[in-house]
Each structure stands twice: as structure tokens, then as C-alpha cells.
Design a protein around this motif. Structure first.
Motif, short mmCIF file in Angstrom:
data_model
loop_
_atom_site.label_atom_id
_atom_site.label_comp_id
_atom_site.label_asym_id
_atom_site.label_seq_id
_atom_site.Cartn_x
_atom_site.Cartn_y
_atom_site.Cartn_z
N GLY A 406 0.88 -1.24 -0.34
CA GLY A 406 -0.15 0.00 -0.07
C GLY A 406 0.72 1.10 0.37
O GLY A 406 1.57 1.47 0.83
N GLU A 408 -0.10 3.49 1.76
CA GLU A 408 -0.40 4.02 2.96
C GLU A 408 0.01 2.82 4.01
O GLU A 408 0.50 1.80 3.31
N CYS A 411 -2.08 -0.34 5.30
CA CYS A 411 -3.04 -0.72 3.98
C CYS A 411 -2.98 -2.30 4.33
O CYS A 411 -2.18 -3.01 4.26
N CYS A 412 -4.08 -2.88 4.55
CA CYS A 412 -4.10 -4.14 4.89
C CYS A 412 -3.88 -4.60 6.01
O CYS A 412 -3.74 -5.49 6.86
N LYS A 418 -8.80 -1.57 4.14
CA LYS A 418 -8.17 -2.79 3.14
C LYS A 418 -8.12 -2.27 1.53
O LYS A 418 -8.51 -0.91 1.27
N CYS A 419 -7.64 -2.95 1.03
CA CYS A 419 -7.35 -2.75 -0.39
C CYS A 419 -8.17 -4.52 -1.06
O CYS A 419 -7.52 -5.47 -0.89
N ASP A 464 -4.69 3.71 -3.26
CA ASP A 464 -4.52 2.83 -2.69
C ASP A 464 -6.78 2.61 -2.44
O ASP A 464 -7.48 1.40 -2.53
#
Length: 534
Positions: A406, A408, A411-412, A418-419, A464
Motif C-alpha cells: 500500500g 499507506e 494498508c491491509c 483494506k484493498c 490505495d
């Protein structure tokens, strides 16, 4: 009362019937005997009975309401007497109507029923199997079955209630993809059992090599592959494990300007070169070293007790020694020999790893400061392989990217947003695997092509928010569009080696590439039926 009954007078009923037969509109049913009989009209609200007569006559007066136990028979007289009505009851040949409170429908007497008035909402009565014509304004109603029917309210009009739809609503693509992902998710208990037995086998092999007096005494374990990258799908039945061996002071010579394949030579090593047995002139032979590596693994596998494990037959061009573990389910483990170099990355990788605008310049610099690896994967030469060549490997870097994908940093993560990046990768891997199961023409393709393609997609769309899980079907379709374009243009550049084309005709023949392109387009245009096949 019995003696006061009037004797039946047939002529009185027949005379108006004969007169009406001449004035009856065209298209009506011919009159039957007793045409002067009155026909009660169905309906809870209307309790009038219409007598046959000339359509041009004025409306007749309403007959008195019948009481339970008595029958009311209308005659031609406008206002029948009470005694006449009572006298007709019980006469032979005269059928008594059912009381209004009875649930049964009155049977129609012999004769022709007059058409319903245009404003009557009730369904016409049927006279002994003959269906009366519908009023012009009445809605179409199916023919009523023979025999009496009880009135059950507004729904009971002779029309059966339509059955409720039993079929489920069509599944949307987004729901289907999420369902497939749910099926691909590894079960925790299965992971635990598989990982335990694999770790035991790998530990035994590693210990045997490190204690053996051989060229591979210094090997170390390096976990790579889809399982350790957390993108393994379906079942934990495939593992990739690298046995890395550090080789200092090597000199690489690029093979045929590929950027990916190299000949390995050594600079002067004080104390001698431990790998001198595998040299062909000044070049370290990948095929010779891999053969020796396979022999040692075979010997160490025989020492493993309590686990049913064997070494699979060698695959031409493969850099791995494949083990098959039966536990009781079959688990495939690829043991890959890798040479580790802590020097600068080869010049062919200078413009590779394009993550500056995604993961950042600092991350890219840090990754390039780490080691790189060479595996005994031979370059293709016509229909054969060049046994001396080694190929660059960046499995450890790929693992880092997949774990830190991510823009960021959270991320996840458990507390992060979440992505669907990994979900798209899993779906595409699954699609390729299913197609390969069905078509042998696709044996040349591997999941590494899918991983490389999605790295490029993540680079082009680093935000993201672009990979919102709510837009799974859209993101997956964009990924398919990119992959299909790579097949069509014969161009999929290596993520770390920009000048190395994975879809060149030297790597993938045109017939196989076009075949995969056709199958992907078919699945895409038909809602991926292959996802439901296996």
C-alpha cells in the motif's frame, strides 16, 4: 300447505322461451327446454336472479331474498306472489337453489344463461360444462372446472394462484468473484498440518546438508513463493523453499543481451574455490551444480523417517528439485538452489523496480542495497537449454512488495484500510490454473507472469483508493484488460529487468499466446463459467 300447492303449468314457462328464441342475438347458444327458468347470479353482494326475456324489455323488479329452507322461483309476472313461490318449492322437476349461506355454488338449471351486464364484476356462471361468453369489459378468466366450487373470496375466481418463483436471483459478477475468493481461502487447520510436515522435511534436509562434507555445507533456508507471500490459493499443497549459498567475488557476464541470464565466473579467491568441481573452463555450470544438489537431496530424503516423501523426476529447464509428500494428501515442495551475491545489482536492473511514485524512493534504495540471487534456470536455445546459464531471481524483494503493497503503510493491516490488490492477483492466478487444467496448450504459462503483470498495474495505479474492495469486479476487469493487452502485443516486461520481455517469441510461442488470449476473452465475456466448473 301440502294440499294448497298449485299444479305445475308447463305452458307458462315455455311460451316466453319460444318468443325469446326469435329475438336472441346472433352468436348466443340455442335455447334448451325450461328456458323460462331463472338463473341465480353469483357474487356475495348481488343476490338478484335474472329471468330470460327480450333484451329490449325494461329491467324487471327485484325478487324477494330467499330465506333458508325455502326456494324462490321467478316467473314472467313482474311481482310473483308469496304463495306461488312457496308452491313451486318441492315440485318434481324443479331444483331448489342452495341457501345463500351455503358455500357451494348453485347449479345452473337447464337453459341458457344470459350474458352478464357490462358492469358486473363477477365471473359468469357455467351451465353444465358450457362456458358463457365474457362481458366486453370483464377481465379474461380461465374456464371454471366442472362441478361446484366454493367461493373463497377475491382469489377464488377459477384461476389458480401463480406459484412463487423458486429460482434465485442471477448472481452478479461482484458476488461471484467474492464467492470464488471465499472458496480459495486457505483453511487454518489445513495450513497448520501442511506447514508442520513441510517444515519437518525441510529441517531434516537442511541439517543433513550442513553436516555433510560437500560443496553445499554452507546452505541456509530462504522462504519464498506464494505460500510465504500469502497469495497461495485453493489448498496449502505447494511450497517453494530456497537453499541459498553465498558466493563471494563473482563476475557476471550477461548472456546474449537478455539482461536476465548470466554466465557466472569467479574472481581470484584466496584459499581456493570450493565450487571448482562445477567449473567448465572459467564458467560455473548451472546444470552440473544442480545435478549434484539433486543427488545429495535424494540421499538425505532416504534418511527421513515417519514421513512418506520422495523425489520427483527431473523437469527439463526447472531450477528446482521437487519433493512429493503424502500426508495423506499430496504436497509438492520445490527446493531451489540459489547463489547469493551481496554485490551491486547488475546494470540490467538499473531502471527496474519502478516503485518511486508508489512505495517511495527510500524503499527502492533500501531494497537495491540488499543481496540478489541467481538460480540454475537455463536460457532457451532453440528447442533446448544452455546448461551453463543462471537467471537472476528477486523472490525476496517480491515477497517484501506483496507484504507492503500500500501507498499507506497501514494498508491491509489489522487497523488499516483494506484493498483488493491481492484479491485480484489470486483471482487471476486461479483463472490461469483452471485453464491449464483443461488445456495442455497452456503448459508454458506460469503464475510468475501474473505476478509480474499485477506489479505493473499497481505501479500505474498506486493510490490505495483505486483498489477499493467495493470495486473488486472493476479492478479485476482492469487487470484482465492489461493482461490481455500484454498477450496481444507480445509484450510483458520483467519488473526488475525492463529489457527482458517475458512474452517474447523466444519465451512463449505465438500459438500458445493466442490460445490463452482467446480463452481469457471467452471467460471474461461469459461471466467466467470455468470458476464454477472445478
Amino acid at each position: 300447505m301440502e294440499g294448497q300447492r298449485r299444479r305445475p303449468t308447463a305452458p307458462r314457462a315455455k311460451k316466453p322461451a319460444a318468443k325469446r328464441a326469435t329475438t336472441e342475438p346472433k352468436g348466443t347458444v340455442a335455447a334448451r327446454p325450461h328456458a323460462g327458468s331463472c338463473v341465480p347470479q353469483r357474487g356475495a353482494r348481488s343476490r338478484r336472479a335474472e329471468c330470460d326475456g327480450d333484451p329490449a324489455e325494461k329491467p324487471r323488479a327485484q325478487a324477494p331474498r330467499a330465506r333458508p329452507g325455502r326456494a324462490s322461483v321467478r316467473t314472467k309476472d313482474p311481482q310473483p306472489s308469496a304463495t306461488g313461490a312457496a308452491g313451486d318449492a318441492g315440485r318434481p322437476g324443479v331444483r331448489e337453489p342452495q341457501p345463500p349461506t351455503a358455500p357451494e355454488v348453485l347449479e345452473v338449471s337447464r337453459g341458457v344463461r344470459e350474458p352478464q351486464p357490462p358492469t358486473a364484476p363477477e365471473v359468469p356462471e357455467v351451465s353444465r360444462g358450457v362456458r358463457e361468453p365474457q362481458p366486453p369489459t370483464a377481465p379474461e378468466v380461465p374456464e371454471v372446472a366442472r362441478g361446484p366450487r366454493g367461493r373463497r373470496g377475491a382469489r377464488s375466481t377459477g384461476q389458480q394462484r401463480a406459484p412463487r418463483a423458486s429460482r434465485k436471483e442471477p448472481e452478479t459478477l461482484d458476488k461471484k468473484l467474492k464467492r470464488v475468493l471465499g472458496n480459495l481461502k486457505l483453511k487454518r487447520d489445513e495450513i497448520s498440518v501442511a506447514a508442520e510436515v513441510v517444515n519437518e522435511v525441510v529441517k531434516s534436509l537442511l541439517k543433513g546438508m550442513q553436516t555433510r562434507e560437500s560443496e553445499f555445507k554452507g546452505v541456509q533456508k530462504l522462504n519464498t513463493g506464494s505460500y510465504y507471500e500469502h497469495v497461495k490459493i485453493s489448498a496449502p499443497n505447494e511450497f517453494d523453499v530456497m537453499f541459498k549459498l553465498e558466493v563471494p567475488r563473482i563476475d557476471l557476464q550477461e548472456y546474449r543481451d537478455t539482461g536476465a541470464f548470466y554466465l557466472v565466473k569467479f574472481k581470484r579467491i584466496p584459499g581456493g574455490n570450493p565450487l571448482s568441481h562445477f567449473l567448465e573452463g572459467e564458467v560455473l555450470s548451472a546444470s552440473k551444480m544442480l545435478s549434484r544438489f539433486r543427488e545429495i537431496i535424494k540421499k538425505e530424503v532416504k534418511k527421513i523417517e515417519g514421513i512418506d516423501v520422495s523425489v520427483e523426476k527431473e523437469k527439463p529447464g526447472s531450477p528446482a528439485v521437487t519433493l512429493l509428500i503424502r500426508n495423506p494428501e499430496e504436497i509438492s515442495v520445490d527446493i531451489i538452489l540459489a547463489l547469493e551475491s551481496k554485490g551491486s545489482w547488475p546494470i540490467s536492473t538499473k531502471e527496474g523496480l519502478p516503485i518511486k511514485n508508489w512505495l517511495g524512493t527510500k524503499v527502492r534504495t533500501k531494497l537495491r542495497q540488499g543481496p540478489f540471487y541467481l538460480v540454475p534456470k537455463n536460457a532457451k536455445v532453440g528447442n533446448g537449454f544452455q546448461g551453463k546459464t543462471w537467471r537472476l531471481s528477486f523472490s525476496h524483494t517480491e515477497k517484501y512488495i506483496l507484504s507492503n503493497h500500500g501507498i499507506e503503510k497501514t494498508c491491509c493491516e489489522s487497523a488499516g484500510v483494506k484493498c483488493c490488490r491481492k484479491d485480484c492477483l489470486k483471482l487471476m492466478k486461479h483463472l490461469l490454473e483452471q485453464l491449464k487444467k483443461e488445456y495442455q496448450e497452456l503448459d508454458e504459462f506460469c503464475s510468475y507472469y501474473v505476478k509480474t503483470a499485477i506489479f505493473h498495474m499497481w505501479t500505474e495505479n498506486p493510490q490505495d483508493s483505486h483498489w477499493d474492495p467495493k470495486q473488486l469486479s472493476t479492478c479485476f476487469d482492469e487487470f484482465l484488460t492489461f493482461f490481455v493487452e500484454c498477450l496481444r502485443t507480445e509484450k510483458l516486461m520483467h519488473y526488475f529487468i525492463p529489457k527482458f520481455n517475458l512474452f517474447s517469441q523466444e519465451e512463449i510461442d505465438q500459438k500458445s499466446r493466442e490460445f490463452l488470449l482467446e480463452k481469457i476473452e471467452y471467460e471474461r465475456n461469459n461471466g467466467f463459467p470455468i470458476f464454477d466448473k472445478f
